[in-house]
Write a protein that holds these residues in place. Structure first.
Motif, PDB file in Angstrom:
ATOM      1  N   ILE A  53      30.301 -14.874 -14.335  1.00 15.91           N
ATOM      2  CA  ILE A  53      31.537 -14.326 -13.779  1.00 15.91           C
ATOM      3  C   ILE A  53      31.548 -14.481 -12.265  1.00 15.91           C
ATOM      4  N   GLY A  54      32.679 -14.932 -11.721  1.00 18.39           N
ATOM      5  CA  GLY A  54      32.828 -15.089 -10.270  1.00 18.39           C
ATOM      6  C   GLY A  54      34.103 -14.419  -9.804  1.00 18.39           C
ATOM      7  N   GLY A  55      34.187 -14.193  -8.524  1.00 17.95           N
ATOM      8  CA  GLY A  55      35.447 -13.732  -7.938  1.00 17.95           C
ATOM      9  C   GLY A  55      35.846 -12.314  -8.271  1.00 17.95           C
ATOM     10  N   ILE A  56      34.871 -11.441  -8.554  1.00 17.21           N
ATOM     11  CA  ILE A  56      35.229 -10.016  -8.662  1.00 17.21           C
ATOM     12  C   ILE A  56      35.826  -9.590  -7.327  1.00 17.21           C
ATOM     13  N   ILE A  66      30.526 -21.887  -8.093  1.00 14.90           N
ATOM     14  CA  ILE A  66      29.354 -22.048  -8.973  1.00 14.90           C
ATOM     15  C   ILE A  66      29.791 -22.033 -10.442  1.00 14.90           C
ATOM     16  N   VAL A  67      30.630 -21.070 -10.811  1.00 18.76           N
ATOM     17  CA  VAL A  67      31.071 -20.992 -12.216  1.00 18.76           C
ATOM     18  C   VAL A  67      31.965 -22.200 -12.553  1.00 18.76           C
ATOM     19  N   ARG A  68      32.809 -22.605 -11.605  1.00 17.35           N
ATOM     20  CA  ARG A  68      33.649 -23.796 -11.814  1.00 17.35           C
ATOM     21  C   ARG A  68      32.783 -25.021 -12.126  1.00 17.35           C
ATOM     22  N   PRO A  87      35.649 -17.822 -14.079  1.00 14.74           N
ATOM     23  CA  PRO A  87      35.388 -18.250 -12.694  1.00 14.74           C
ATOM     24  C   PRO A  87      36.039 -17.337 -11.654  1.00 14.74           C
ATOM     25  N   VAL A  88      37.257 -16.856 -11.936  1.00 13.46           N
ATOM     26  CA  VAL A  88      37.956 -16.001 -10.958  1.00 13.46           C
ATOM     27  C   VAL A  88      38.484 -14.765 -11.675  1.00 13.46           C
ATOM     28  N   VAL A  89      37.855 -13.636 -11.468  1.00 12.51           N
ATOM     29  CA  VAL A  89      38.343 -12.420 -12.123  1.00 12.51           C
ATOM     30  C   VAL A  89      39.501 -11.831 -11.333  1.00 12.51           C
ATOM     31  N   ASN A  90      39.278 -11.632 -10.043  1.00  9.57           N
ATOM     32  CA  ASN A  90      40.311 -11.017  -9.214  1.00  9.57           C
ATOM     33  C   ASN A  90      41.252 -12.108  -8.700  1.00  9.57           C
ATOM     34  N   VAL A  91      42.130 -12.566  -9.603  1.00 10.13           N
ATOM     35  CA  VAL A  91      43.057 -13.649  -9.238  1.00 10.13           C
ATOM     36  C   VAL A  91      43.992 -13.201  -8.118  1.00 10.13           C
TER      37      VAL A  91
END
Ligand SMILES: [Zn+2]
Length: 327
Positions: A53-56, A66-68, A87-91
Motif C-alpha cells: 500500500i502506498g500514498g496513505i 514503489i507499488v506502481r 498504489p495510491v490510497v489517499n487519491v
C-alpha cells in the motif's frame, strides 16, 4: 491462508486470476466519483496474502512509485497465495499533492475509522472492512514529511518479533523499533493480528531511484521469504545488499543553532561523532556563515533538505542507540 472462495469489493477472485477493482466510496465536490484502484492477483496455489500500500499520505509519492513499479514489472503476480496492491490510497491528497484529506484529516490518524465519521474516517473504515480481512501481511510505503529525507528504513513495533524477522529479510540498512502511533493503519493491523512493515524512504513530493530500488528489492525478498514467489534472478540484478544493518532503538534530532540557509555536509547513513561538523548555516547575503555541529554520536538516518530553516528546527536525525544486526 486462502480459503477456496475469495470475494473482494463484490468481485469473486478465482485462483489464477488478476483483477483491477475499485474502492469508490466518496465523491469530489464537483460530483465526480473518486476511485481508488485495487489490483488483486491470486495464484492457483494456496499461500499467504500480502498487501502493498502506498500514498496513505497523498504527497508521499516515492511510496506510490514503489507499488506502481511492482505492478509495472509484474512482480505482483504470485506463484502461491495472493498479492493485493493499492498504489495510491489517499487519491484526494495525491490530486492536490498534500499529505491530508480535503477535510484536513490525516488518514493515518483515524484508523480503524467509522462508517459515519469524517471523510478520511469513512475511507479508513472501508479499507479495514473490505481489504484487511483478506490479508496476512502488509508493507505500508511512506516517505519523510515535507523536506525531511529519510534513509530507507523499516519501522516495526517494539514487541513484534515476527515483523522484526521480516524487517531483517526486507534488508534496509536501518530497522527502527518504534512505538505504534495510535489510530495509525499499522496499529490497527497489529491489533487485528496482521504482520506489518512500515517502509520510510526519501522525502515528500519526490521520487528517488535509489529509494525506489531498495523498496522494490525489499518487497521481493519478503515475498520470496513467505513462499509467494521466487525472485532470485530479479534480486541478483537489483544487487541490493548492505555490509551492515542496524537495529535502532533510540534516535534524536540535531536542531539548528541559527536561522538561515542550511548547507548539510553529511550523508545519509554516515556515522558522526558528537561535536563533528554536519553542515553550516548562513544568512542569504554572504556576511554570515557558521558551522553546525552534531549534538549526538550515531548514524545519520534523516536530513532536512529544506534550504531555509529556523533556529531550533530539526535538521539532522541521528541514532542514539543502534546495534548491528547479525547476518
Ligand atoms: Zn507517511
Amino acid at each position: 491462508m486462502l480459503s477456496k472462495k475469495v470475494k473482494i469489493l463484490g468481485q469473486a477472485i478465482s485462483p489464477g486470476e488478476t483483477h483491477q477493482l475499485s474502492l469508490d466510496i466518496a465523491k469530489l465536490h464537483t460530483g465526480s466519483t473518486i476511485e481508488v484502484p485495487v489490483i488483486v492477483s491470486r495464484s492457483k496455489e494456496p499461500g499467504p496474502t500480502i498487501l502493498f500500500i502506498g500514498g496513505i499520505h497523498g504527497n508521499e509519492i516515492n511510496g506510490v512509485e514503489i507499488v506502481r513499479k511492482l505492478i509495472a514489472e509484474k512482480y505482483h503476480i504470485p506463484n502461491a497465495g495472493m498479492v493485493i496492491c493499492i498504489p495510491v490510497v489517499n487519491v484526494f491528497g495525491f490530486l492536490s499533492q498534500t499529505r491530508e484529506f480535503p477535510d484536513g484529516r490525516d488518514l493515518n490518524r483515524v484508523f480503524p475509522g467509522s462508517i459515519r465519521g469524517s471523510l478520511a474516517s469513512r475511507f479508513a473504515y472501508h479499507i479495514v472492512k473490505e481489504i484487511v480481512p483478506h490479508i496476512d501481511y502488509c508493507i505500508d510505503f511512506h516517505t519523510g514529511g515535507d523536506s525531511r529525507f529519510n534513509a530507507p528504513q523499516i519501522r516495526v513495533g517494539k514487541n513484534d518479533t515476527e515483523s522484526l524477522e521480516l524487517a531483517k529479510t526486507f534488508g534496509t540498512r536501518f530497522v527502527i523499533k518504534s512505538a505504534k502511533r495510535e489510530k495509525s493503519f499499522r496499529a490497527t493491523l497489529y491489533n487485528l493480528n496482521k504482520k506489518v512493515l512500515l517502509f520510510e524512504g526519501g522525502k515528500s513530493l519526490n521520487i528517488n531511484n535509489d529509494v525506489t530500488k531498495i523498496g522494490i528489492a525489499g518487497a521481493l525478498k519478503v515475498m520470496q521469504q513467505l513462499g509467494i514467489r521466487n525472485f532470485q534472478k530479479e534480486l541478483a540484478l537489483l544487487k541490493n545488499t548492505n555490509d551492515h544493518s542496524y537495529l535502532v532503538k533510540g534516535s534524536a534530532w540535531v536542531r539548528a543553532k541559527y536561522s538561515g540557509l542550511f548547507h548539510p555536509t553529511v550523508q545519509l547513513g554516515q556515522y558522526v561523532k558528537k561535536g563533528d561538523d554536519i553542515g553550516s548555516l548562513s544568512d542569504p547575503f554572504g556576511f554570515f556563515e557558521k558551522k553546525q555541529k552534531s549534538t549526538y554520536a550515531g548514524y545519520v538516518i534523516c536530513i532536512n533538505q529544506s534550504p531555509i530553516v529556523n533556529q531550533g528546527d530539526a535538521i539532522v536525525h541521528i541514532t542514539t542507540d543502534a546495534v548491528e544486526i547479525p547476518t
